[in-house]
Scaffold this active site. Structure first.
Site, PDB file in Angstrom:
ATOM      1  N   LYS A 165       0.827  -1.207   0.000  1.00  0.00           N
ATOM      2  CA  LYS A 165       0.000   0.000   0.000  1.00  0.00           C
ATOM      3  C   LYS A 165       0.863   1.259   0.000  1.00  0.00           C
ATOM      4  O   LYS A 165       0.591   2.222  -0.731  1.00  0.00           O
ATOM      5  CB  LYS A 165      -0.911  -0.013   1.227  1.00  0.00           C
ATOM      6  CG  LYS A 165      -1.616   1.288   1.518  1.00  0.00           C
ATOM      7  CD  LYS A 165      -2.641   1.666   0.463  1.00  0.00           C
ATOM      8  CE  LYS A 165      -3.351   2.946   0.859  1.00  0.00           C
ATOM      9  NZ  LYS A 165      -4.583   3.175   0.147  1.00  0.00           N
ATOM     10  N   LYS A 233       0.662  12.201   4.670  1.00  0.00           N
ATOM     11  CA  LYS A 233       0.946  11.183   5.691  1.00  0.00           C
ATOM     12  C   LYS A 233       1.472   9.904   5.063  1.00  0.00           C
ATOM     13  O   LYS A 233       2.444   9.309   5.539  1.00  0.00           O
ATOM     14  CB  LYS A 233      -0.320  10.922   6.501  1.00  0.00           C
ATOM     15  CG  LYS A 233      -0.135   9.950   7.659  1.00  0.00           C
ATOM     16  CD  LYS A 233      -0.648   8.546   7.411  1.00  0.00           C
ATOM     17  CE  LYS A 233      -2.075   8.433   6.987  1.00  0.00           C
ATOM     18  NZ  LYS A 233      -2.539   7.028   6.883  1.00  0.00           N
TER      19      LYS A 233
END
Length: 292
Positions: A165, A233
């Site tokens: 991911k 982030k």
């Protein structure tokens, strides 16, 4: 199948609604009462993880490692799961899910690490691409839930889903930055932006994110399908992994700084495509500003 979704934000809420639509008995919890109410209106139930039964599957979709650690490891959630399967869908560091696995194993709780590619529209349509890290038995237990949400890419053990991911998002966010920078050059050179998009959308420059997000720019719609804050982030987490491996990522570091510029100018709550405003500001000699 009875399932509980913990974290009903943009993605968790869409996932919960998709499971309701597919016939699951879905309970949900979020610190935002409004998010819980939206699930109830869609046919789900409000759940208090401290008191209520959680069902056969608990799915967590939380915004960062700190909140994930608090919700799963510090709250006593694992002790109350009574052998339920944990599907962890957050974007977080591999080490965080590895710690969860370590704590869950003595309790007889299997963990499926399953972050995904796609946004709320894909979740509602059941077309997420899920990067699954799990043992074969755990994957089979999770299959009814995962198949309801999209395709399954079994990439390895728990923790490796998170790795894939973060690599995926490093590439995706880099793609967004380069596309917005180059597109701004084209408009600065006098190209009509609608015509430029039309041509590029059929050329070798096209990409998934360019085709998906550029129409939002053309419509001056920067509402957050995937917020710039979240993109920043994810890039930061990817850079953290690289640092731990003594692997330099100069290109990703520059991409991260563009996102940091966007945040510094108040664009963090807008879609990642709002990095366009950074480049437009440079082109026009102006300071980018968030939409009202």
């Amino acid at each position: 199948m009875k399932a509980t979704v913990i974290g009903l934000g943009t993605m968790g809420g869409a996932i919960a609604r998709r499971l309701v639509d597919r016939g699951f008995d879905v309970g949900g919890y979020d610190v935002d009462p409004g998010a819980v109410e939206r699930l109830v209106e869609a046919g789900g139930r409000a759940v208090d993880p401290q008191q209520d039964g959680l069902g056969e599957v608990v799915l967590t979709s939380l915004p960062n490692d700190g909140i994930l650690t608090s919700a799963v490891l510090e709250s006593g959630l694992l002790d109350r799961m009574d052998g339920a399967l944990l599907v962890e869908a957050s974007t977080a560091l591999p080490v965080t899910v590895e710690r969860i696995v370590e704590r869950a194993k003595p309790l007889g709780i299997e963990v499926v690490d399953s972050p995904f590619s796609g946004g709320p529209n894909e979740a509602l349509a059941g077309s997420l691409v899920q990067f699954v890290g799990a043992s074969e038995p755990a994957l089979e237990r999770a299959r009814p839930v995962l198949e309801a949400l999209g395709s399954i890419e079994h990439v390895g053990e728990a923790g490796q889903g998170k790795t894939v991911k973060l690599v995926n998002n490093l590439m995706a966010m880099g793609n967004v930055v380069v596309a917005m920078e180059a597109f701004t050059l084209g408009t600065k050179l006098g190209m009509d932006r609608e015509k430029l998009f039309d041509v590029l959308s059929r050329s070798g420059a096209r990409s998934f994110h360019f085709l998906k997000r550029m129409p939002y720019v053309l419509a001056d719609d920067y509402s957050a399908r995937f917020a710039l804050d979240l993109g920043e982030k994810d890039i930061r987490l990817g850079l953290h992994l690289a640092h731990e491996q003594n692997y330099a990522m100069p290109t990703a570091s520059i991409v991260h700084q563009i996102f940091e510029l966007g945040r510094a100018h108040g664009l963090g709550g807008e879609d990642v495509v709002a990095v366009m405003k950074v480049f437009q500001g440079w082109a026009e000699g102006k300071t980018p500003t968030p939409d009202a």
